[in-house]
Structure formats: structure tokens, C-alpha cells
Design an enzyme around this catalytic site. Structure first.
Site, PDB file in Angstrom:
ATOM      1  N   HIS A 190       0.962  -1.073  -0.134  1.00 58.47           N
ATOM      2  CA  HIS A 190       0.069  -0.066  -0.147  1.00 58.47           C
ATOM      3  C   HIS A 190       0.806   1.186   0.051  1.00 58.47           C
ATOM      4  O   HIS A 190       1.613   1.386  -0.965  1.00 58.47           O
ATOM      5  CB  HIS A 190      -1.143  -0.173   1.132  1.00 58.47           C
ATOM      6  CG  HIS A 190      -1.933   0.834   1.327  1.00 58.47           C
ATOM      7  ND1 HIS A 190      -2.437   1.723   0.239  1.00 58.47           N
ATOM      8  CD2 HIS A 190      -2.933   1.282   2.261  1.00 58.47           C
ATOM      9  CE1 HIS A 190      -3.428   2.523   0.565  1.00 58.47           C
ATOM     10  NE2 HIS A 190      -3.646   2.299   1.800  1.00 58.47           N
ATOM     11  N   HIS A 245      -2.642  -2.351  -9.693  1.00 57.60           N
ATOM     12  CA  HIS A 245      -3.414  -1.599  -8.846  1.00 57.60           C
ATOM     13  C   HIS A 245      -4.850  -2.508  -8.898  1.00 57.60           C
ATOM     14  O   HIS A 245      -5.288  -3.037  -9.812  1.00 57.60           O
ATOM     15  CB  HIS A 245      -3.863  -0.350  -9.146  1.00 57.60           C
ATOM     16  CG  HIS A 245      -4.411   0.829  -8.299  1.00 57.60           C
ATOM     17  ND1 HIS A 245      -5.681   0.772  -7.901  1.00 57.60           N
ATOM     18  CD2 HIS A 245      -3.814   1.633  -7.271  1.00 57.60           C
ATOM     19  CE1 HIS A 245      -5.780   1.554  -6.784  1.00 57.60           C
ATOM     20  NE2 HIS A 245      -4.868   1.969  -6.689  1.00 57.60           N
ATOM     21  N   ASP A 261       2.840   5.296  -7.215  1.00 58.33           N
ATOM     22  CA  ASP A 261       4.014   5.076  -6.239  1.00 58.33           C
ATOM     23  C   ASP A 261       5.420   4.853  -7.348  1.00 58.33           C
ATOM     24  O   ASP A 261       6.300   5.016  -6.792  1.00 58.33           O
ATOM     25  CB  ASP A 261       3.960   3.994  -5.417  1.00 58.33           C
ATOM     26  CG  ASP A 261       2.810   4.406  -4.323  1.00 58.33           C
ATOM     27  OD1 ASP A 261       2.923   5.411  -3.893  1.00 58.33           O
ATOM     28  OD2 ASP A 261       2.154   3.498  -3.889  1.00 58.33           O
TER      29      ASP A 261
HETATM   30  N1  CMC Z   1       4.434  -7.221 -10.667  1.00 61.01           N
HETATM   31  C1  CMC Z   1       4.279  -8.333 -11.004  1.00 61.01           C
HETATM   32  N2  CMC Z   1       3.300  -8.902 -11.492  1.00 61.01           N
HETATM   33  C2  CMC Z   1       1.918  -8.453 -10.571  1.00 61.01           C
HETATM   34  C3  CMC Z   1       1.999  -7.182  -9.988  1.00 61.01           C
HETATM   35  C4  CMC Z   1       3.265  -6.548  -9.884  1.00 61.01           C
HETATM   36  N3  CMC Z   1       3.473  -5.434  -9.390  1.00 61.01           N
HETATM   37  N4  CMC Z   1       0.639  -6.870  -9.678  1.00 61.01           N
HETATM   38  C5  CMC Z   1      -0.062  -7.889 -10.034  1.00 61.01           C
HETATM   39  N5  CMC Z   1       0.586  -8.890 -10.727  1.00 61.01           N
HETATM   40  C6  CMC Z   1       0.206 -10.107 -11.204  1.00 61.01           C
HETATM   41  C7  CMC Z   1      -0.118 -11.178 -10.362  1.00 61.01           C
HETATM   42  O1  CMC Z   1       0.961 -11.959 -10.077  1.00 61.01           O
HETATM   43  C8  CMC Z   1      -1.450 -11.658 -11.075  1.00 61.01           C
HETATM   44  O2  CMC Z   1      -1.014 -12.603 -12.020  1.00 61.01           O
HETATM   45  P1  CMC Z   1      -1.673 -13.801 -12.382  1.00 61.01           P
HETATM   46  O3  CMC Z   1      -3.211 -13.570 -12.809  1.00 61.01           O
HETATM   47  O4  CMC Z   1      -1.039 -14.752 -13.265  1.00 61.01           O
HETATM   48  O5  CMC Z   1      -1.813 -14.759 -11.057  1.00 61.01           O
HETATM   49  C9  CMC Z   1      -2.119 -10.495 -11.787  1.00 61.01           C
HETATM   50  O6  CMC Z   1      -1.205  -9.538 -11.898  1.00 61.01           O
HETATM   51  C10 CMC Z   1      -3.371 -10.043 -11.113  1.00 61.01           C
HETATM   52  O7  CMC Z   1      -2.686  -9.489  -9.901  1.00 61.01           O
HETATM   53  P2  CMC Z   1      -3.550  -9.527  -8.344  1.00 61.01           P
HETATM   54  O8  CMC Z   1      -2.484  -9.751  -7.446  1.00 61.01           O
HETATM   55  O9  CMC Z   1      -4.897 -10.262  -8.490  1.00 61.01           O
HETATM   56  O10 CMC Z   1      -3.880  -7.880  -8.340  1.00 61.01           O
HETATM   57  P3  CMC Z   1      -4.639  -7.137  -6.927  1.00 61.01           P
HETATM   58  O11 CMC Z   1      -5.548  -6.561  -7.452  1.00 61.01           O
HETATM   59  O12 CMC Z   1      -4.980  -8.229  -5.886  1.00 61.01           O
HETATM   60  O13 CMC Z   1      -3.208  -6.374  -6.394  1.00 61.01           O
HETATM   61  C11 CMC Z   1      -1.751  -4.713  -5.883  1.00 61.01           C
HETATM   62  C12 CMC Z   1      -2.915  -5.228  -6.560  1.00 61.01           C
HETATM   63  C13 CMC Z   1      -1.440  -3.361  -6.078  1.00 61.01           C
HETATM   64  C14 CMC Z   1      -1.599  -5.456  -4.470  1.00 61.01           C
HETATM   65  C15 CMC Z   1      -0.726  -5.535  -6.874  1.00 61.01           C
HETATM   66  O14 CMC Z   1      -0.470  -4.977  -8.244  1.00 61.01           O
HETATM   67  C16 CMC Z   1       0.834  -5.309  -6.139  1.00 61.01           C
HETATM   68  O15 CMC Z   1       1.075  -5.776  -5.296  1.00 61.01           O
HETATM   69  N6  CMC Z   1       1.702  -4.185  -6.806  1.00 61.01           N
HETATM   70  C17 CMC Z   1       2.875  -3.660  -6.359  1.00 61.01           C
HETATM   71  C18 CMC Z   1       2.797  -3.061  -5.074  1.00 61.01           C
HETATM   72  C19 CMC Z   1       2.424  -1.757  -5.370  1.00 61.01           C
HETATM   73  O16 CMC Z   1       2.861  -0.948  -6.317  1.00 61.01           O
HETATM   74  N7  CMC Z   1       1.191  -1.085  -4.391  1.00 61.01           N
HETATM   75  C20 CMC Z   1       0.767   0.361  -4.697  1.00 61.01           C
HETATM   76  C21 CMC Z   1      -0.675   0.431  -5.090  1.00 61.01           C
HETATM   77  S1  CMC Z   1      -0.921   1.988  -5.509  1.00 61.01           S
HETATM   78  C22 CMC Z   1      -0.901   2.937  -3.985  1.00 61.01           C
HETATM   79  C23 CMC Z   1      -1.883   2.548  -2.909  1.00 61.01           C
HETATM   80  O17 CMC Z   1      -2.778   2.087  -3.027  1.00 61.01           O
HETATM   81  O18 CMC Z   1      -1.202   2.334  -1.839  1.00 61.01           O
END
Ligand code: CMC
Length: 470
Positions: A286, A325, A381
Site C-alpha cells: 500500500h 492496482h 508510487d
Molecule cells: N508485478 C508483477 N506481477 C503483478 C504485479 C506486480 N506489481 N501486480 C499484479 N501482478 C500480477 C499477479 O501476479 C497476477 O498474475 P496472475 O493472474 O498470473 O496470477 C495478476 O497480475 C493480477 O494481480 P492481483 O494480485 O490479482 O492484483 P491485485 O488487485 O490483488 O493486487 C496490488 C493489486 C497493488 C496489491 C498488486 O498489483 C501489487 O502488489 N503491486 C505492487 C505493489 C504496489 O505498487 N502497490 C501500490 C498500489 S497503488 C498505491 C496504494 O493504493 O497504496
């Protein structure tokens, strides 16, 4: 659409559900909103089986709406973000953080005199109790600034027992004057608490707030003033940080904002709720993501290492921090603005070398099918950390720079929550898969189950374990 509109629509659209366990059919009204249509989960409770209502299972709230709100609107597919209906791009160009905080918390842009009064009230509350300042000085020299900020907020709750619902009674927040006072106190004092945590880290005395500076300028002043008679932060740096504050002020029900509502639902005092939300924001998925992005860029270190890094991400050994996201499945509109600000800041501070790695990483990721298929784009970010670095902030201050403005959004949700007729204590259900009922066995009769109980051991502990103990 107002709530009346919603209910008018429910009559027109509904789901017909037949439960093949019992043969019972129910009609569940569909509500319509600007974001998405929805049904009320409790309506499914009419489908009873063996005395139990049907429930919905949704870990991580992947498809759950848990409140009605008028504060911000996101269209994740189109990359749109609006605060109270006003596009983020307009606010970033024309507004100030203090004005945006007013808009978020009170629902409308202020008139000239309202803005003046609001600004004045926040200024008055930039001073924190000297006991709180003294307490902050007792943190260890290397304490994480978020740890200091969170603990200080929680500690300051003890300074206002007369407005703490635990002591003054549950109804205390029905008094709007008290709610407003807590808003001025918290929003006003945040830059002071944040700058004190920074001053601790650099081993300098805390600065007193300046009486004649804007919210953001005063924050920079308290961070940096040493022995100069007159110290005035560079206006372009002040404006860059102001825009970053505007962009970070609110983002509907992200993890920390949802937590403000969750905690507030227990009736806890607002300082504790804000401290708890700051705890949620601190996590690397986050608000800690900008810190994690910087560490990632440092680890990559050189353009030539990017292909291997991308391979590691695709092999699921690493995450591309600052990408992806839960809501945006398009370029985060805030990330576009942040990228522009980066170059404005570099004009003053000189270019931050990590920007080259960030830009190349973005270019490669945006053309790679792995990221395209998963709709992974840079989020707010991705570039903010590079700016903070160029501005000379240590990496562990990054989440603090996110927290200060986000408090405006949290307070807006708190105020909205308090006035929401549907508010109720948050109490989800679980899918229990543990043992059936069984009896307690005396220790002699138990068999041993293999359970891993090891924990990290420092070298010092290992050395101690070689000693003869009597
Ligand atoms: N790098 C690589 N792969 C990713 C990433 C990433 N940053 N984010 C998602 N994926 C992949 C994930 O492995 C999944 O692949 P598959 O469908 O093959 O299993 C697919 O994309 C969908 O991801 P998800 O985990 O279902 O997506 P989510 O909505 O649950 O997670 C998130 C969102 C923000 C937690 C995640 O994208 C993440 O961990 N990003 C990196 C951390 C980050 O930059 N966070 C800041 C968010 S914006 C500011 C805020 O709100 O605080």
C-alpha cells in the site's frame, strides 16, 4: 444518483435466484450506481438451509461494496479519478492541498472567507503539546518515522480524554463542534509530527511551526530550518510537494481508508483510528510501495540489469513494485502527473539517476505481453519515490509523505461514516474449517503433532547458547 434514485431503480432490475437445495426462489433487487450495479448481500440471507442463511464469500473484498460514499470516484478502466466530482488533473493544476482537504471533508469547495477560516484553524493546530514532542524525543535514533508517527498519533489520543468516546461516552461524536475540533487538531498537527520524526532521525531539535507559511511550506520549513534567521523553502519545491499532497489526499476505499471506517465502526476515538489506518498504509503493498519502488530501483542499479529483473518478475520470483492496482486497469491518472512533476523537480535539484532505470523499466513493461495481458500499469508510487529521493528525503520518510495528505481523505470518510444512517459495527463472517467439537486432553494423554516452532536466532543468541548455564 441519490439514494432515492437507487431504490427507484431496484424495482426495475432484479435477480431471480432458485436454490436447488430447497427449491425456493427469491427475487433480489439490483441497485444501480455510477460505478457498478450491486445487490444487497443480506437479501441472500432469505435462502435458508438447515437453519443457516446463505452468505457470500469474498476474501480480500474482491467484489464487495461496503458503504455508500460521495467523496471520490474512480473509473479504473478509463483511468479517471475525481474528488467530489472534480477531476484530479484540475485540482492538481489549480488548487492547494488545504483547499482540497476542505473539499474532501466538507463536500464543496470553500468560499474565500471559508478558506481563510479553515486555513487559520489548521495553522492554529500545527502546535502539538510539548509533552508529545518530548515523548517523540525518546524514540531510538534509528526508529522508522512511520513507527514514530503512528505511536505519536495514538499517544496524543490520551491528551484529549474529554472527547474520547471510551471515556466521554459513545455519543460524543454526535456533537459536530467536537468532530470539527478533532479534524483541525489532527490535520493541523500532522506536518509537525511528521517533521519531528524526521528531525529525530537527523539528530536535530524539533522546529516550531512558522506563523506565516502555507501548510506545505511550513512542513518543509519545520523539516529543514537550522540557524538561519529567515528560512523559506523554494516555491517550486513547495508547489511540487503540494501537488503530490493533492494527488495522495484521497482514493476511496483503499486498504487504509477502509480501515478508518472499520475502526470507527467500533466507536473508537479518531486519533486511534487514524493511527491504525496509518499502520495499514505503512505496508509495502500500500503506502509503503513508494519506498519499495526505490529499493527495487536501487537493487536493479543499472540499465543492463533490467532484462534479468523483468525475467525474475515473470518467473514470479519478484514483484514489479509501483505497478498494478486493484482498481486501475489502465494508467493511473496520478502517475501521469507525478511523472511530469519529476522533471520540474529535477530542474531545481538536478536529475536523479534512478529515473533512467524507472523510465526504461516502464517502457519495457508496457510493451511486454505479460504486463499487457494482466493490465499492469504504473501506479502513483512508481515515480513519487524518485521525486522524494531527488528532494533529499530518506527512503523511510516516503510513506510519511503519503500519510500526511491521506489523512484528509481518512477524516472525510470518518465524517461521512459518522453521519451515515447505514453505519454499523463491521463484523464479517468466516468459513470455519477447523476441528469439530472435541474434549480437552490432559498433557500426559496427548500425542505430539509436528508443529514448527523455530524462530530467527541472532549470532549473539547462538553464542549465548554455547555458554555453560547454571
Ligand atoms: N508485478 C508483477 N506481477 C503483478 C504485479 C506486480 N506489481 N501486480 C499484479 N501482478 C500480477 C499477479 O501476479 C497476477 O498474475 P496472475 O493472474 O498470473 O496470477 C495478476 O497480475 C493480477 O494481480 P492481483 O494480485 O490479482 O492484483 P491485485 O488487485 O490483488 O493486487 C496490488 C493489486 C497493488 C496489491 C498488486 O498489483 C501489487 O502488489 N503491486 C505492487 C505493489 C504496489 O505498487 N502497490 C501500490 C498500489 S497503488 C498505491 C496504494 O493504493 O497504496
Amino acid at each position: 444518483m441519490n439514494r432515492l434514485g437507487l431504490y427507484a431503480n431496484q424495482l426495475a432490475h432484479h435477480l431471480t435466484i432458485t436454490d436447488n437445495r430447497t427449491g425456493k426462489t427469491i427475487e433480489v433487487p439490483i441497485s444501480t450506481s455510477r460505478e457498478s450495479d450491486f445487490i444487497h448481500a443480506t437479501k441472500l440471507g432469505a435462502l435458508q438451509y438447515q437453519g443457516q442463511p446463505l452468505r457470500v464469500y469474498d476474501p480480500g473484498y474482491m467484489n464487495t461494496i461496503c458503504c455508500t460514499s460521495k467523496i471520490s470516484y474512480i473509473d479504473g478502466d478509463k483511468g479517471i479519478l475525481e474528488y467530489r466530482g472534480i477531476p484530479i488533473e484540475e485540482l492538481a493544476e489549480k488548487s492547494t492541498f488545504v483547499e482540497v482537504a476542505y473539499l474532501l471533508i466538507n463536500g464543496e469547495l470553500p468560499s474565500k472567507s471559508q478558506l481563510q477560516e479553515w486555513d487559520e484553524k489548521l495553522r492554529k493546530h500545527t502546535f502539538i503539546h510539548t509533552d508529545a514532542s518530548q515523548m517523540m524525543k525518546s524514540f531510538r535514533y534509528d526508529a522508522h518515522p512511520m513507527g514514530m508517527l503512528i505511536s505519536t498519533l495514538a499517544a496524543i489520543s490520551t491528551f484529549h480524554p474529554e472527547v474520547n468516546p471510551a471515556l466521554a461516552g459513545e455519543g460524543v461524536y454526535k456533537n459536530q463542534d467536537i468532530v470539527n475540533k478533532q479534524i483541525y487538531r489532527i490535520l493541523g498537527s500532522l506536518p509537525t509530527i511528521a517533521s519531528n520524526s524526521f528531525r529525530n532521525r537527523i539528530g536535530r531539535e524539533h522546529n516550531m511551526p512558522h506563523e506565516n507559511m502555507s501548510y506545505v511550506e511550513n512542513f518543509l520549513y519545520m523539516l529543514d530550518k537550522l540557524n538561519e534567521k529567515e528560512y523559506k523553502p523554494h516555491p517550486k519545491i513547495t508547489r511540487a510537494l503540494e501537488v503530490l499532497f493533492i494527488l495522495h489526499a484521497e482514493h476511496e476505499l483503499n486498504c487504509s481508508t477502509a480501515f478508518v471506517r472499520h475502526l470507527s465502526s467500533s466507536g473508537v476515538d479518531i486519533y486511534t483510528a487514524i493511527a491504525g489506518a496509518a499502520g495499514a498504509l505503512y505496508g509495502p503493498k500500500h503506502g509503503g510501495a513508494n519506498e519499495a519502488v526505490l529499493r527495487m530501483l536501487e537493487e536493479i542499479g543499472d540499465l543492463k540489469n533490467i532484462p534479468q529483473f523483468i525475467k525474475d518478475v515473470k518467473d514470479r520470483k519478484k514483484l514489479l513494485m509501483g505497478f498494478g492496482h486493484r482498481v486501475y486497469k489502465n494508467y493511473d491518472p496520478r502517475a501521469k502527473i507525478v511523472k511530469q512533476i519529476a522533471y520540474q523537480v529535477f530542474e531545481i535539484t538536478g536529475k536523479e539517476p534512478l529515473i533512467e532505470i524507472a523510465i526504461e523499466l516502464e517502457k519495457i513493461a508496457l510493451s511486454d505481453p505479460y504486463f499487457i495481458q494482466r493490465k499492469l500499469y504504473p501506479n502513483v508510487d512508481f515515480y513519487s519515490g524518485v521525486i522524494y529521493r531527488a528532494l533529499g528525503f530518506p527512503t523511510d520518510m516516503f510513506p510519511v509523505l503519503f500519510t500526511i495528505p491521506r489523512v484528509a481523505g481518512w477524516l472525510a470518510h470518518w465524517k461521512e461514516y459518522l453521519n451515515d444512517k447505514e453505519n454499523n459495527i463491521v463484523r464479517p463472517r468466516q468459513n470455519y474449517i477447523g476441528p469439530e467439537k472435541r474434549n480437552y486432553l490432559p498433557v500426559e494423554q496427548r500425542k505430539e503433532f509436528p508443529i514448527y516452532l523455530e524462530s530467527n536466532k541472532s549470532s549473539r543468541q547462538k553464542r549465548r547458547e554455547t555458554a555453560t548455564i547454571s
